[in-house]
Design a protein around this motif. Structure first.
Motif, mmCIF file in Angstrom:
data_model
loop_
_atom_site.group_PDB
_atom_site.id
_atom_site.type_symbol
_atom_site.label_atom_id
_atom_site.label_comp_id
_atom_site.label_asym_id
_atom_site.label_seq_id
_atom_site.Cartn_x
_atom_site.Cartn_y
_atom_site.Cartn_z
ATOM 1 N N GLU A 1 0.761 -1.161 0.027
ATOM 2 C CA GLU A 1 -0.015 0.077 0.251
ATOM 3 C C GLU A 1 0.764 1.293 0.137
ATOM 4 O O GLU A 1 0.451 2.128 -0.548
ATOM 5 N N SER A 2 2.020 1.262 0.652
ATOM 6 C CA SER A 2 2.848 2.420 0.792
ATOM 7 C C SER A 2 3.416 2.716 -0.521
ATOM 8 O O SER A 2 3.633 3.735 -0.937
ATOM 9 N N ALA A 3 3.849 1.263 -1.436
ATOM 10 C CA ALA A 3 4.556 1.500 -2.640
ATOM 11 C C ALA A 3 3.465 2.231 -3.553
ATOM 12 O O ALA A 3 3.794 2.926 -4.312
ATOM 13 N N GLU A 4 2.155 1.846 -3.355
ATOM 14 C CA GLU A 4 1.156 2.366 -4.279
ATOM 15 C C GLU A 4 1.136 3.937 -4.097
ATOM 16 O O GLU A 4 1.202 4.559 -5.122
ATOM 17 N N LEU A 5 1.046 4.215 -2.934
ATOM 18 C CA LEU A 5 1.011 5.691 -2.606
ATOM 19 C C LEU A 5 2.377 6.620 -3.364
ATOM 20 O O LEU A 5 2.008 7.673 -3.851
ATOM 21 N N SER A 6 3.502 6.099 -2.943
ATOM 22 C CA SER A 6 4.706 6.566 -3.525
ATOM 23 C C SER A 6 4.599 6.828 -5.136
ATOM 24 O O SER A 6 5.240 7.521 -5.407
ATOM 25 N N ALA A 7 3.971 5.643 -5.724
ATOM 26 C CA ALA A 7 4.149 5.600 -7.303
ATOM 27 C C ALA A 7 2.778 6.559 -7.558
ATOM 28 O O ALA A 7 2.876 6.676 -8.823
ATOM 29 N N GLY A 8 2.326 7.200 -6.774
ATOM 30 C CA GLY A 8 1.141 7.966 -7.366
ATOM 31 C C GLY A 8 -0.230 7.066 -7.786
ATOM 32 O O GLY A 8 -1.157 7.904 -8.324
ATOM 33 N N ARG A 9 -0.278 5.969 -7.192
ATOM 34 C CA ARG A 9 -1.620 5.457 -7.305
ATOM 35 C C ARG A 9 -2.197 5.131 -6.359
ATOM 36 O O ARG A 9 -1.929 5.419 -4.913
ATOM 37 N N GLN A 10 -3.746 4.807 -6.314
ATOM 38 C CA GLN A 10 -4.534 5.053 -5.130
ATOM 39 C C GLN A 10 -4.537 3.569 -4.374
ATOM 40 O O GLN A 10 -4.696 2.643 -4.918
ATOM 41 N N PRO A 11 -4.055 3.770 -3.044
ATOM 42 C CA PRO A 11 -3.711 2.382 -2.208
ATOM 43 C C PRO A 11 -5.534 1.902 -2.379
ATOM 44 O O PRO A 11 -6.426 2.357 -2.396
ATOM 45 N N ALA A 12 -5.288 0.457 -2.021
ATOM 46 C CA ALA A 12 -6.503 -0.208 -2.103
ATOM 47 C C ALA A 12 -7.539 0.288 -0.838
ATOM 48 O O ALA A 12 -8.622 0.439 -1.038
ATOM 49 N N VAL A 13 -6.960 0.593 0.334
ATOM 50 C CA VAL A 13 -7.706 1.123 1.413
ATOM 51 C C VAL A 13 -8.685 2.344 0.994
ATOM 52 O O VAL A 13 -9.600 2.657 1.523
ATOM 53 N N ASP A 14 -7.782 3.307 0.118
ATOM 54 C CA ASP A 14 -8.383 4.468 0.171
ATOM 55 C C ASP A 14 -9.506 4.061 -1.152
ATOM 56 O O ASP A 14 -10.423 4.869 -1.296
ATOM 57 N N ARG A 15 -9.224 3.322 -2.039
ATOM 58 C CA ARG A 15 -10.298 2.858 -3.038
ATOM 59 C C ARG A 15 -11.478 2.429 -2.372
ATOM 60 O O ARG A 15 -12.755 2.809 -2.788
ATOM 61 N N ILE A 16 -11.180 1.809 -1.504
ATOM 62 C CA ILE A 16 -12.459 0.977 -0.330
ATOM 63 C C ILE A 16 -13.048 2.140 -0.005
ATOM 64 O O ILE A 16 -14.353 2.056 0.086
ATOM 65 N N ALA A 17 -12.360 3.211 0.962
ATOM 66 C CA ALA A 17 -13.232 4.331 1.319
ATOM 67 C C ALA A 17 -13.984 4.943 0.414
ATOM 68 O O ALA A 17 -15.090 5.267 0.711
ATOM 69 N N GLN A 18 -13.337 5.137 -0.747
ATOM 70 C CA GLN A 18 -14.262 5.877 -1.840
ATOM 71 C C GLN A 18 -15.447 5.142 -2.229
ATOM 72 O O GLN A 18 -16.675 5.788 -2.394
ATOM 73 N N TYR A 19 -15.263 4.008 -2.739
ATOM 74 C CA TYR A 19 -16.430 3.148 -2.875
ATOM 75 C C TYR A 19 -17.518 2.881 -1.859
ATOM 76 O O TYR A 19 -18.749 3.162 -2.147
#
Length: 338
Positions: free
Chosen positions: A299-317
């Motif tokens: 998840e941290s690597a996703e954020l560093s790469a400018g991609r949406q981490p899964a927990v944030d995508r779930i929160a939005q969903y």
């Protein structure tokens, strides 16, 4: 532990039904960042007023198949009761009653995967320790055992001979050290990966989010990505992370499209599905996890790469789904726990 009555009559919020406090914080933190009202319904030690209507809002089931190893062996029944109550009232539930039945039964998972035409491991279900030995006699070693109701690798052991299983059979009997909570143990062909890893594909809102490469070179079957159940030393070396994003698996990968179709047909909105690629070209799908967790390093690597981490995508969903489920005149805000 004090008991609680599930709240009724509150303003619309996301009501998170779960059984493990350690797994919930990343999701509630993500909801807080969006300002989404949420209330935790932590089982067990709860009550429901059967004469009352459930509260307004959205319900999200994060009940797990391994809850009986942490709290109360009857947590599955508590969860069923709550989800039945919500279904009878017509409440919107993410991963509701039918999905929970899939979560707690690998027999059901196997049936649905095979019914979709996916390649699955040869599997038999044994009701009792002696039946397990008899079923294993029809398998070519090595083979593995696993609990029908299980998560975190419950009951998963590799046996290299029938004699080895016979010597351990008492462990699977009632009261044994490896006894399944529902009395059902699966015997399954051992699927050898072409390389020492399995893949876990994550889906949010029924759509592919990302895939994770899980190193199994250390021999671990405990594949839960959360910090709380990561196995120290499970990888081949400190230089090989146990969990890492797998970039070559995308939404355009043929298997992923088939898995999205499977989830759509079953009404599963959030899930992780695990599969193995073999040296002879098989793609063997063997597990559906509807109580999915996410590895913090990925998840941290996703954020560093400018991609949406899964927990944030779930929160939005979850936020979007709450808006659809709530009356437009009511604006949910704030958060709470009980």
């Amino acid at each position: 532990m004090s008991s609680h009555t599930l709240p009724v009559g509150d303003a619309p919020a996301v009501h998170i039904i779960h059984d493990n406090q350690e797994w919930i914080a990343p999701f509630t933190d993500a909801l807080d960042r969006l300002g989404v009202a949420h209330v935790e319904w932590l089982l067990p030690e709860t009550t429901i007023d059967l004469a009352a209507e459930p509260p307004a809002g959205l319900f999200w089931s994060r009940l797990s198949a391994s809850a009986h190893t942490r709290t109360d062996p009857q947590v599955k029944e508590y969860g069923r009761a709550v989800l039945d109550w919500l279904a009878a009232a017509g409440r919107r539930v993410i991963n509701g009653r039918d999905v929970y039945e899939l979560e707690v039964s690998k027999i059901r998972q196997h049936r649905e995967l095979a019914g979709q035409g996916l390649d699955v491991p040869r599997t038999a279900a044994a009701f009792g320790s002696q039946a397990l030995v008899e079923a294993a006699a029809g398998f070519t070693p090595p083979f593995i055992t696993k609990h029908n109701q299980g998560g975190k690798g419950l009951g998963v052991r590799r046996f290299d001979s029938l004699a080895e299983l016979e010597a351990a059979a008492d462990e699977f009997a009632p009261g044994g050290t490896n006894a399944p909570i529902d009395g059902i143990t699966l015997i399954q062909e051992y699927v050898q990966p072409a390389q020492p890893f399995i893949t876990r594909a994550e889906f949010i809102g029924g759509r592919f989010h990302y895939a994770v490469r899980v190193d199994v070179s250390g021999g671990s079957f405990e594949l839960c990505p959360a910090d709380a159940c990561e196995v120290p030393g499970a990888g081949a070396s400190p230089d090989v992370p146990q969990f890492a994003r797998r970039n070559d698996v995308t939404a355009a990968t043929p298997l992923i499209a088939r898995l999205e179709t499977l989830l759509s047909g079953l009404g599963i909105e959030i899930a992780g599905i695990e599969f193995i690629e073999t040296a002879d070209g098989r793609e063997v799908v063997y597990d559906i996890n509807t109580n999915t967790n996410y590895n913090p390093s990925v998840e941290s690597a996703e954020l560093s790469a400018g991609r949406q981490p899964a927990v944030d995508r779930i929160a939005q969903y979850v936020s979007d789904t709450l808006a659809e489920a709530s009356p437009p005149s009511v604006s949910p805000a704030g958060s709470a726990a009980w």
